[in-house]
Design a protein around this motif. Structure first.
Motif, PDB file in Angstrom:
ATOM      1  N   GLU A  27      33.167  46.028  38.579  1.00 44.34           N
ATOM      2  CA  GLU A  27      33.540  47.435  39.311  1.00 44.34           C
ATOM      3  C   GLU A  27      35.050  47.862  39.130  1.00 44.34           C
ATOM      4  OE1 GLU A  27      33.087  50.710  41.081  1.00 44.34           O
ATOM      5  OE2 GLU A  27      31.412  49.271  41.166  1.00 44.34           O
ATOM      6  N   ASN A  28      35.810  46.800  38.738  1.00 42.83           N
ATOM      7  CA  ASN A  28      37.292  47.565  38.702  1.00 42.83           C
ATOM      8  C   ASN A  28      37.857  47.208  37.306  1.00 42.83           C
ATOM      9  OD1 ASN A  28      37.239  47.651  41.714  1.00 42.83           O
ATOM     10  ND2 ASN A  28      37.967  45.529  41.965  1.00 42.83           N
ATOM     11  N   ARG A  32      36.390  47.531  33.319  1.00 43.89           N
ATOM     12  CA  ARG A  32      35.197  48.216  34.312  1.00 43.89           C
ATOM     13  C   ARG A  32      34.062  48.432  33.591  1.00 43.89           C
ATOM     14  NH1 ARG A  32      36.199  53.638  38.277  1.00 43.89           N
ATOM     15  NH2 ARG A  32      34.117  53.159  39.343  1.00 43.89           N
ATOM     16  N   GLY A  33      33.008  48.204  34.021  1.00 48.07           N
ATOM     17  CA  GLY A  33      31.698  48.520  33.737  1.00 48.07           C
ATOM     18  C   GLY A  33      31.308  47.285  32.663  1.00 48.07           C
ATOM     19  N   ASP A 106      33.931  42.837  44.284  1.00 46.62           N
ATOM     20  CA  ASP A 106      34.499  43.624  43.133  1.00 46.62           C
ATOM     21  C   ASP A 106      33.250  43.459  42.017  1.00 46.62           C
ATOM     22  OD1 ASP A 106      34.871  41.153  42.462  1.00 46.62           O
ATOM     23  OD2 ASP A 106      36.930  41.369  41.771  1.00 46.62           O
ATOM     24  N   ARG A 108      30.020  45.210  40.622  1.00 46.54           N
ATOM     25  CA  ARG A 108      29.125  46.427  40.841  1.00 46.54           C
ATOM     26  C   ARG A 108      27.606  45.753  41.059  1.00 46.54           C
ATOM     27  NH1 ARG A 108      29.547  50.736  36.305  1.00 46.54           N
ATOM     28  NH2 ARG A 108      31.625  50.678  36.857  1.00 46.54           N
ATOM     29  N   SER A 109      27.353  44.897  40.064  1.00 49.42           N
ATOM     30  CA  SER A 109      26.166  44.473  40.132  1.00 49.42           C
ATOM     31  C   SER A 109      26.122  42.940  39.760  1.00 49.42           C
ATOM     32  CB  SER A 109      25.065  45.250  39.334  1.00 49.42           C
ATOM     33  OG  SER A 109      25.199  45.453  37.939  1.00 49.42           O
TER      34      SER A 109
END
Length: 227
Positions: A27-28, A32-33, A106, A108-109
């Motif tokens: 997420e960070n 990120r991603g 932190d 996202r998934s």
């Protein structure tokens, strides 16, 4: 500048007849991603294994208090993290039938992802190197230890055990030859005296459990063409 310390986890299981690894989407920043191993920074008062178990629960929802963790290696390349000097210790965990996961804190998934060379270009930091090292250790230990049974439930068929070798080594193994090899290794597996009935009405399969051997003698050598 003082180094910071993290713990990262290589968690493996077999799902949907595939060898899968637990990964999160960051997420960070940095990365990120991007896909990454679950893990995070050491907190005051924690040892690294406690950090690993806490981060696994926070980022994926996977309760790790009973999950066996094996310390794999410490990675200390000065440039491995763009935030500065970060030294990580990687832990390896193998268990059967691990549950569905979900991202938290932190991450996202989180999800189970097939172990494949295509991950090389998708992972953050040096996490592909960590996974590659873990896989080579597992491939080697399958030759000399009963590690393959860690992927199996408490009782299992020889077909299920053979599938572990096939997925880890990337080969197809003849069932008869596999059965004969297993039979030559004293203490590798033990018959339970129970059978599993096949849904298609075929011959019931004998059920086994892990034996008492800690090393395989003779070794279960990788076939030609295996990873």
């Amino acid at each position: 500048m003082d180094a910071k310390h993290t713990a990262d986890l290589v968690v493996l299981t077999i799902r949907d007849d595939l060898l899968k690894i637990l990964l999160v989407v960051r997420e960070n920043e940095p990365f990120r991603g991007r896909l990454a191993l679950p893990g995070g920074f050491l907190r005051p008062g924690e040892d690294l294994e406690r950090t690993a178990r806490r981060e696994l629960a926070e980022e994926t929802g996977l309760e790790a208090h009973q999950l066996p963790l094996l310390q794999l290696h410490t990675y200390s390349d000065p440039d491995r993290d763009p935030r500065g000097r970060v030294i990580t210790t990687a832990y390896l965990a193998i268990a059967p039938d691990l549950p569905t996961v979900a991202g938290g804190t932190d991450a996202r998934s989180a999800d189970w992802v097939e172990v494949d060379d295509s991950l090389r270009e998708q992972l953050a930091f040096d996490h592909w190197i960590i996974i590659d090292n873990a896989m080579e250790r597992i491939r080697s230990e399958l030759e000399y230890t009963p590690l393959a049974t860690s992927f199996c439930p408490q009782v299992f068929t020889l077909s299920e055990l053979r599938r572990v070798f096939e997925l880890v080594w990337g080969v197809t193994m003849d069932p008869g030859n596999f059965r004969r090899k297993v039979a030559t290794i004293k203490g590798f597996v033990e018959l339970t005296g129970r059978k599993r009935h096949n849904r298609d009405g075929g011959r019931p399969a004998d059920l086994y459990r892990r034996g008492r051997a800690r090393t395989l003698n003779p070794p279960f050598r990788r076939p030609v063409g295996a990873r």
